[in-house]
Design an enzyme around this catalytic site. Structure first.
Site, PDB file in Angstrom:
ATOM      1  N   GLU A 131       9.868  -9.093 -54.620  1.00 22.23           N
ATOM      2  CA  GLU A 131      10.470  -9.617 -55.501  1.00 22.23           C
ATOM      3  C   GLU A 131      10.000 -10.710 -56.597  1.00 22.23           C
ATOM      4  O   GLU A 131       8.685 -11.119 -56.263  1.00 22.23           O
ATOM      5  CB  GLU A 131      11.703 -10.675 -54.757  1.00 22.23           C
ATOM      6  CG  GLU A 131      12.743 -11.564 -54.791  1.00 22.23           C
ATOM      7  CD  GLU A 131      13.740 -12.076 -54.521  1.00 22.23           C
ATOM      8  OE1 GLU A 131      13.545 -12.034 -53.415  1.00 22.23           O
ATOM      9  OE2 GLU A 131      14.978 -12.320 -55.063  1.00 22.23           O
ATOM     10  N   GLU A 176      22.301  -9.056 -51.181  1.00 24.48           N
ATOM     11  CA  GLU A 176      23.635  -9.942 -50.282  1.00 24.48           C
ATOM     12  C   GLU A 176      25.117 -10.158 -51.137  1.00 24.48           C
ATOM     13  O   GLU A 176      25.300 -11.706 -51.697  1.00 24.48           O
ATOM     14  CB  GLU A 176      22.663 -10.746 -50.174  1.00 24.48           C
ATOM     15  CG  GLU A 176      21.927 -11.052 -49.161  1.00 24.48           C
ATOM     16  CD  GLU A 176      21.079 -11.649 -48.893  1.00 24.48           C
ATOM     17  OE1 GLU A 176      20.623 -12.995 -49.583  1.00 24.48           O
ATOM     18  OE2 GLU A 176      20.046 -11.415 -47.745  1.00 24.48           O
ATOM     19  N   GLU A 203      15.644  -6.734 -44.830  1.00 25.96           N
ATOM     20  CA  GLU A 203      15.128  -8.030 -45.294  1.00 25.96           C
ATOM     21  C   GLU A 203      15.225  -8.277 -43.744  1.00 25.96           C
ATOM     22  O   GLU A 203      16.254  -8.804 -43.068  1.00 25.96           O
ATOM     23  CB  GLU A 203      15.801  -9.240 -46.013  1.00 25.96           C
ATOM     24  CG  GLU A 203      15.696  -8.840 -47.479  1.00 25.96           C
ATOM     25  CD  GLU A 203      16.522  -9.614 -48.083  1.00 25.96           C
ATOM     26  OE1 GLU A 203      16.097 -11.128 -47.115  1.00 25.96           O
ATOM     27  OE2 GLU A 203      17.138  -9.948 -49.685  1.00 25.96           O
TER      28      GLU A 203
HETATM   29  O1  AHR Z   1      13.375 -13.357 -49.175  1.00 29.69           O
HETATM   30  C1  AHR Z   1      14.390 -14.287 -50.155  1.00 29.69           C
HETATM   31  C2  AHR Z   1      15.982 -13.788 -50.206  1.00 29.69           C
HETATM   32  O2  AHR Z   1      16.514 -13.360 -49.137  1.00 29.69           O
HETATM   33  C3  AHR Z   1      16.087 -13.067 -50.618  1.00 29.69           C
HETATM   34  O3  AHR Z   1      16.084 -12.914 -52.210  1.00 29.69           O
HETATM   35  C4  AHR Z   1      17.983 -12.832 -50.335  1.00 29.69           C
HETATM   36  O4  AHR Z   1      18.043 -11.801 -50.386  1.00 29.69           O
HETATM   37  C5  AHR Z   1      17.742 -13.470 -49.453  1.00 29.69           C
HETATM   38  O5  AHR Z   1      18.408 -14.659 -49.061  1.00 29.69           O
END
Ligand code: AHR
Length: 515
Positions: free
Chosen positions: A27, A173, A292
């Site tokens: 990210e 999310e 995730e």
């Molecule tokens: O991985 C860190 C963050 O956690 C991501 O950006 C988000 O999707 C989640 O809340």
């Protein structure tokens, strides 16, 4: 000494591991990209500015698919900012992480990095501040061969061949109030299905994942999945799940049990997806993208460490330092994923470098492996094949795991946690069975009595054990090998029986060659 009986039979199976089960996540967040995978000027940087020392560790870690560019970041991302001549790309405020995004690394650089590391790219589109048409344009830019404005733009930018990205996430999310332009389930379901249609009309070969709840503790969890799938069922192949295990409470037995809640989470989302299918009398099965997952709490509580004042570029945020205990909970999560290989077809360890990551770097300095590196690399390198439905008889313990959110502290009673959590994978082509075994007893070794009745002859090929008398031990720049696996010595075979002794609080791997 506690004793566990395990029974493995090659005919009792859960499902085949999909290569995408062993993915990770990059990210635009902190030093994941800048100072992580990309650092022109670093002593090891290649001609693209990719850190070779990091690529070497990534190859060892062996992730198979990489999610990009977010995460929360994607919900405000304009992909056009990250393509074309680097000196013309705009710097922008990133309200997801209160940082300045220089955009010197974007989609094309990410694809190049994936090609160099032999990893499948997985792109997320912005369904926060943007919607279907922008997502469609990105698919055209990436995947259309040429002869249109956007595909020719890609070629003009230096990428003649289409990127051919197969896996796309429809936002991130979208139920979370921390997200840019959070949506209700109906708003998101409508946006996602229309985006999916447009994207697939441009490239019918793509696969799409709708956003599930951001976690199992969201107040709308369950209803969200149901409504979103009611809207998107015909247009998507996957629904996403996210989980971060925590030890806020400083309760190690509860922490080590927490991965068992991932099992419940997966079972519940499967049930909801299949109930949407049942209402339609459909035989289609929506698969799960656990895109995730990790352990994360030290740099998470009340967003400590998330915000640095002054909109910095690539701030040192979310740089969680993992200890031995974290590696054990993490290993439990690996086992949960393997044991749901029939429905979890994609999973991404969040994230890859520096930000809640298995690999740490110093900007301008070295790179090293965190404790959690080991269970992941062993799972990915040794855990491919058919997951067996192992029968385990283990003594249990009782605990309560607490999972605090912004609004409430949720408590999950776990009345019967087996001290032994395990998975077994049969690689029929290679002729191996690999056992992944977590001994959650903190003070006692665990004796394993294994019955492998359906396998002819077998031999021990390799063994690994990760344990340390100090559960707080970590790997650091100056002591990068403080926590590393060693061979598990107490393993033997006699006829169809396997016996082993697992150290207290240990993650273990036993690989057998089978006839
Ligand atoms: O991985 C860190 C963050 O956690 C991501 O950006 C988000 O999707 C989640 O809340």
């Amino acid at each position: 000494m506690p004793k566990a009986d395990i029974l493995l039979d090659r005919h009792f199976t859960i499902g085949d591991t999909d290569p995408r089960l062993f993915g990770a996540f990059v990210e635009h967040l902190g030093r994941c990209v800048y100072g992580g995978i990309y650092e022109p000027g670093h002593a090891t940087a290649d001609e693209h500015g990719f850190r070779r020392d990091v690529m070497d560790l990534v190859r060892e870690l062996a992730p198979t698919i990489m999610r990009y560019p977010g995460g929360n970041f994607v919900s405000g991302y304009r992909w056009e900012d990250g393509v074309g001549p680097v000196d013309k790309r705009p710097k922008r405020l990133d309200p997801a992480w209160f940082s300045t995004e220089p955009n010197t690394f974007g989609t094309n650089e990410f694809i190049d990095w994936c090609r160099k590391t032999d990893i499948e790219p997985m792109l997320a589109v912005n369904l926060g501040t943007r919607a279907g048409e922008d997502a469609r344009r990105l698919v055209e830019y990436c995947n259309h061969p040429g002869g249109t404005e956007l595909s020719d733009l890609r070629r003009e930018h230096g990428w003649e061949q289409p990127h051919d990205v197969k896996f796309w996430c429809l936002g991130n999310e979208m139920d979370g109030p921390w997200q840019m332009e959070t949506k209700t389930a109906v708003e998101y379901g409508r946006t996602a299905v229309e985006a999916a249609k447009l994207m697939r009309w441009v490239d019918p070969r793509i696969e799409l994942a709708a956003c599930g709840s951001s976690s199992r503790r969201m107040p709308t969890y369950g209803a969200w999945e149901d409504t979103v799938l009611e809207h998107t069922f015909d247009e998507v192949e996957f629904i996403s799940l996210h989980t971060y295990l925590n030890d806020y409470a400083g309760d190690t037995p509860a922490f080590l049990a927490s991965a068992d809640l991932m099992d419940s989470f997966i079972d519940e989302v499967v049930a909801i997806a299949d109930s949407v299918a049942a209402r339609r009398r459909s035989s289609k099965r929506i698969m799960l993208s656990f895109d995730e997952w990790n352990v994360w709490y030290r740099t998470r509580r009340r967003n400590e460490g998330r915000v640095k004042l002054g909109w910095p570029i690539a701030p040192e945020i979310l740089e969680e330092i993992y200890d031995m205990k974290d590696a054990l909970a993490f290993g439990g999560a690996c086992i949960s994923l393997l044991n749901h290989a029939d429905r979890v077809k994609t999973a991404c360890l969040a994230e890859l470098v520096n930000v809640i990551a298995p690999i740490m770097t110093e900007t301008g300095g070295p790179a090293w492996r965190q404790t959690i590196f080991w269970p992941f690399s062993q799972m990915s390198n040794l855990g491919r094949g058919t997951v067996l439905d192992v029968r385990v008889k283990s003594p249990t313990y009782e605990t309560v795991y607490s999972d605090p959110s912004r609004t409430e502290d949720m408590r999950f009673p776990l009345p019967e946690v087996p001290y032994l959590k395990m998975a077994a994978v049969h690689d029929a082509a290679g002729g191996y069975v690999t056992l992944f075994l977590l001994n959650r007893h903190l003070t006692e070794p665990m004796e394993i009595a294994g019955d492998l009745r359906s396998f002819g002859r077998f031999d021990i090929v390799e063994t690994h054990s990760l344990h340390d008398a100090d559960l707080k031990a970590t790997n650091t720049k100056d002591a990068p090998d403080r926590v590393v696996p060693s061979a598990l010595k107490d393993v033997s075979i006699a006829g169809q029986a396997l016996t082993a002794k697992l150290p207290p609080a240990s993650w273990n791997v036993i690989r057998l060659s089978v006839a």
